[in-house]
Design a protein around this motif. Sequence first.
Motif, PDB file in Angstrom:
ATOM      1  N   GLN A  25     -31.855  26.033  -5.558  1.00 53.77           N
ATOM      2  CA  GLN A  25     -33.187  26.134  -4.955  1.00 53.77           C
ATOM      3  C   GLN A  25     -34.021  27.199  -5.673  1.00 53.77           C
ATOM      4  O   GLN A  25     -35.205  26.988  -5.953  1.00 53.77           O
ATOM      5  CB  GLN A  25     -33.080  26.482  -3.467  1.00 53.77           C
ATOM      6  N   ALA A  26     -33.391  28.319  -5.957  1.00 53.58           N
ATOM      7  CA  ALA A  26     -34.088  29.404  -6.648  1.00 53.58           C
ATOM      8  C   ALA A  26     -34.542  28.940  -8.028  1.00 53.58           C
ATOM      9  O   ALA A  26     -35.682  29.195  -8.436  1.00 53.58           O
ATOM     10  CB  ALA A  26     -33.182  30.627  -6.774  1.00 53.58           C
ATOM     11  N   LEU A  27     -33.657  28.248  -8.726  1.00 53.07           N
ATOM     12  CA  LEU A  27     -33.985  27.770 -10.063  1.00 53.07           C
ATOM     13  C   LEU A  27     -35.154  26.790 -10.034  1.00 53.07           C
ATOM     14  O   LEU A  27     -36.065  26.872 -10.867  1.00 53.07           O
ATOM     15  CB  LEU A  27     -32.744  27.109 -10.684  1.00 53.07           C
ATOM     16  N   ILE A  28     -35.164  25.905  -9.064  1.00 55.19           N
ATOM     17  CA  ILE A  28     -36.266  24.940  -8.924  1.00 55.19           C
ATOM     18  C   ILE A  28     -37.588  25.672  -8.650  1.00 55.19           C
ATOM     19  O   ILE A  28     -38.605  25.405  -9.279  1.00 55.19           O
ATOM     20  CB  ILE A  28     -35.959  23.903  -7.818  1.00 55.19           C
ATOM     21  N   LYS A  29     -37.544  26.622  -7.710  1.00 52.84           N
ATOM     22  CA  LYS A  29     -38.758  27.374  -7.367  1.00 52.84           C
ATOM     23  C   LYS A  29     -39.274  28.184  -8.554  1.00 52.84           C
ATOM     24  O   LYS A  29     -40.474  28.205  -8.836  1.00 52.84           O
ATOM     25  CB  LYS A  29     -38.474  28.331  -6.202  1.00 52.84           C
ATOM     26  N   LEU A  30     -38.353  28.853  -9.249  1.00 49.77           N
ATOM     27  CA  LEU A  30     -38.758  29.720 -10.355  1.00 49.77           C
ATOM     28  C   LEU A  30     -39.243  28.938 -11.568  1.00 49.77           C
ATOM     29  O   LEU A  30     -40.209  29.339 -12.215  1.00 49.77           O
ATOM     30  CB  LEU A  30     -37.615  30.660 -10.741  1.00 49.77           C
ATOM     31  N   THR A  31     -38.602  27.819 -11.872  1.00 45.23           N
ATOM     32  CA  THR A  31     -39.076  27.016 -13.006  1.00 45.23           C
ATOM     33  C   THR A  31     -40.459  26.443 -12.715  1.00 45.23           C
ATOM     34  O   THR A  31     -41.310  26.391 -13.603  1.00 45.23           O
ATOM     35  CB  THR A  31     -38.093  25.887 -13.383  1.00 45.23           C
ATOM     36  N   ALA A  32     -40.685  26.048 -11.481  1.00 42.39           N
ATOM     37  CA  ALA A  32     -42.012  25.534 -11.103  1.00 42.39           C
ATOM     38  C   ALA A  32     -43.060  26.638 -11.236  1.00 42.39           C
ATOM     39  O   ALA A  32     -44.162  26.410 -11.744  1.00 42.39           O
ATOM     40  CB  ALA A  32     -41.980  24.996  -9.681  1.00 42.39           C
ATOM     41  N   MET A  79     -39.620  37.808 -11.527  1.00 42.01           N
ATOM     42  CA  MET A  79     -38.625  36.833 -11.057  1.00 42.01           C
ATOM     43  C   MET A  79     -37.486  37.537 -10.316  1.00 42.01           C
ATOM     44  O   MET A  79     -37.013  37.062  -9.289  1.00 42.01           O
ATOM     45  CB  MET A  79     -38.046  36.030 -12.236  1.00 42.01           C
ATOM     46  N   ARG A  80     -37.068  38.687 -10.833  1.00 39.93           N
ATOM     47  CA  ARG A  80     -35.999  39.465 -10.194  1.00 39.93           C
ATOM     48  C   ARG A  80     -36.429  39.900  -8.786  1.00 39.93           C
ATOM     49  O   ARG A  80     -35.654  39.804  -7.841  1.00 39.93           O
ATOM     50  CB  ARG A  80     -35.670  40.680 -11.067  1.00 39.93           C
ATOM     51  N   THR A  81     -37.671  40.331  -8.650  1.00 39.79           N
ATOM     52  CA  THR A  81     -38.197  40.760  -7.345  1.00 39.79           C
ATOM     53  C   THR A  81     -38.181  39.599  -6.350  1.00 39.79           C
ATOM     54  O   THR A  81     -37.797  39.777  -5.192  1.00 39.79           O
ATOM     55  CB  THR A  81     -39.630  41.306  -7.498  1.00 39.79           C
ATOM     56  N   LYS A  82     -38.597  38.430  -6.803  1.00 36.99           N
ATOM     57  CA  LYS A  82     -38.586  37.253  -5.923  1.00 36.99           C
ATOM     58  C   LYS A  82     -37.166  36.933  -5.463  1.00 36.99           C
ATOM     59  O   LYS A  82     -36.933  36.668  -4.290  1.00 36.99           O
ATOM     60  CB  LYS A  82     -39.185  36.041  -6.635  1.00 36.99           C
ATOM     61  N   MET A  83     -36.234  36.953  -6.403  1.00 37.36           N
ATOM     62  CA  MET A  83     -34.850  36.618  -6.052  1.00 37.36           C
ATOM     63  C   MET A  83     -34.245  37.657  -5.105  1.00 37.36           C
ATOM     64  O   MET A  83     -33.470  37.299  -4.221  1.00 37.36           O
ATOM     65  CB  MET A  83     -34.001  36.471  -7.319  1.00 37.36           C
ATOM     66  N   GLN A  84     -34.619  38.913  -5.263  1.00 30.83           N
ATOM     67  CA  GLN A  84     -34.145  39.949  -4.334  1.00 30.83           C
ATOM     68  C   GLN A  84     -34.654  39.665  -2.930  1.00 30.83           C
ATOM     69  O   GLN A  84     -33.924  39.800  -1.957  1.00 30.83           O
ATOM     70  CB  GLN A  84     -34.603  41.336  -4.792  1.00 30.83           C
ATOM     71  N   ARG A 123     -25.861  36.886  -9.684  1.00 32.50           N
ATOM     72  CA  ARG A 123     -26.439  35.530  -9.667  1.00 32.50           C
ATOM     73  C   ARG A 123     -27.855  35.552 -10.234  1.00 32.50           C
ATOM     74  O   ARG A 123     -28.275  34.615 -10.916  1.00 32.50           O
ATOM     75  CB  ARG A 123     -26.418  34.961  -8.251  1.00 32.50           C
ATOM     76  N   GLN A 124     -28.592  36.625  -9.944  1.00 34.08           N
ATOM     77  CA  GLN A 124     -29.947  36.778 -10.487  1.00 34.08           C
ATOM     78  C   GLN A 124     -29.908  36.763 -12.005  1.00 34.08           C
ATOM     79  O   GLN A 124     -30.734  36.106 -12.647  1.00 34.08           O
ATOM     80  CB  GLN A 124     -30.571  38.102 -10.029  1.00 34.08           C
ATOM     81  N   GLU A 125     -28.950  37.497 -12.568  1.00 34.14           N
ATOM     82  CA  GLU A 125     -28.854  37.584 -14.033  1.00 34.14           C
ATOM     83  C   GLU A 125     -28.537  36.230 -14.654  1.00 34.14           C
ATOM     84  O   GLU A 125     -29.080  35.891 -15.703  1.00 34.14           O
ATOM     85  CB  GLU A 125     -27.827  38.636 -14.447  1.00 34.14           C
ATOM     86  N   LYS A 126     -27.693  35.440 -14.008  1.00 35.36           N
ATOM     87  CA  LYS A 126     -27.385  34.096 -14.512  1.00 35.36           C
ATOM     88  C   LYS A 126     -28.648  33.233 -14.541  1.00 35.36           C
ATOM     89  O   LYS A 126     -28.912  32.530 -15.506  1.00 35.36           O
ATOM     90  CB  LYS A 126     -26.333  33.407 -13.634  1.00 35.36           C
ATOM     91  N   ILE A 127     -29.400  33.304 -13.456  1.00 30.62           N
ATOM     92  CA  ILE A 127     -30.635  32.516 -13.359  1.00 30.62           C
ATOM     93  C   ILE A 127     -31.642  32.990 -14.406  1.00 30.62           C
ATOM     94  O   ILE A 127     -32.267  32.182 -15.097  1.00 30.62           O
ATOM     95  CB  ILE A 127     -31.218  32.588 -11.926  1.00 30.62           C
ATOM     96  N   LEU A 128     -31.788  34.314 -14.547  1.00 36.91           N
ATOM     97  CA  LEU A 128     -32.716  34.860 -15.546  1.00 36.91           C
ATOM     98  C   LEU A 128     -32.301  34.457 -16.953  1.00 36.91           C
ATOM     99  O   LEU A 128     -33.154  34.116 -17.779  1.00 36.91           O
ATOM    100  CB  LEU A 128     -32.787  36.378 -15.435  1.00 36.91           C
ATOM    101  N   ASP A 129     -31.007  34.479 -17.228  1.00 34.27           N
ATOM    102  CA  ASP A 129     -30.521  34.067 -18.550  1.00 34.27           C
ATOM    103  C   ASP A 129     -30.917  32.624 -18.842  1.00 34.27           C
ATOM    104  O   ASP A 129     -31.349  32.306 -19.956  1.00 34.27           O
ATOM    105  CB  ASP A 129     -28.996  34.221 -18.646  1.00 34.27           C
ATOM    106  N   TYR A 130     -30.779  31.768 -17.837  1.00 36.54           N
ATOM    107  CA  TYR A 130     -31.159  30.365 -18.012  1.00 36.54           C
ATOM    108  C   TYR A 130     -32.667  30.249 -18.290  1.00 36.54           C
ATOM    109  O   TYR A 130     -33.087  29.539 -19.200  1.00 36.54           O
ATOM    110  CB  TYR A 130     -30.788  29.538 -16.769  1.00 36.54           C
ATOM    111  N   LEU A 131     -33.470  30.972 -17.507  1.00 41.56           N
ATOM    112  CA  LEU A 131     -34.928  30.913 -17.668  1.00 41.56           C
ATOM    113  C   LEU A 131     -35.363  31.408 -19.049  1.00 41.56           C
ATOM    114  O   LEU A 131     -36.291  30.852 -19.649  1.00 41.56           O
ATOM    115  CB  LEU A 131     -35.620  31.723 -16.570  1.00 41.56           C
TER     116      LEU A 131
END
Length: 156
Positions: free
Chosen positions: A11-18, A30-35, A43-51
């Motif tokens: 869900q986070a990945l979908i929201k952040l990519t959009a 992006m880190r602030t939103k995920m917090q 998990r935040q770092e994994k998502i950020l790495d992907y982005l």
Amino acid sequence: MNYRRTVTDEQALIKLTALCAKGEHCKEEMRTKMQRWGIEPERQEKILDYLVKERYIDEERYARFFINDKIKYNKWGCKKVEQALYMKRIPREIYEPILSEIEDESYEEILLPLLKNKVKTVKVSSDYEKRGKLIRFALQRGFSMDQALHCLELLK
């Protein structure tokens, strides 16, 4: 009791990519939103790495647009832009070369009209006070003392 609903990684990945598809964003935003969504740091770092890997986030591209927008539209000087980028945790190595590309004349073109408008509204009893207020105004906008003094000389 925590009423916050946790967001899954998907869900986070979908929201952040959009969000990134609509405009430029930096890692810190992006880190602030995920917090806020209750996502753990690892998990935040994994998502950020992907982005970053998929180029949804590019700190240099972000810095370039940020600097351009703040100088052109917000009429900020380089000191204020630098401070804002520092607050967004953009590395100095990224934004310094971009800021150095900007000519001093560009700052003059921005600051001079600002000072001309400010002179009309400054209520003081002496030229000394007026000069002090105009210098403080320029410094608060993020311009250097040299830029402020140069533009004040041009106003005379």
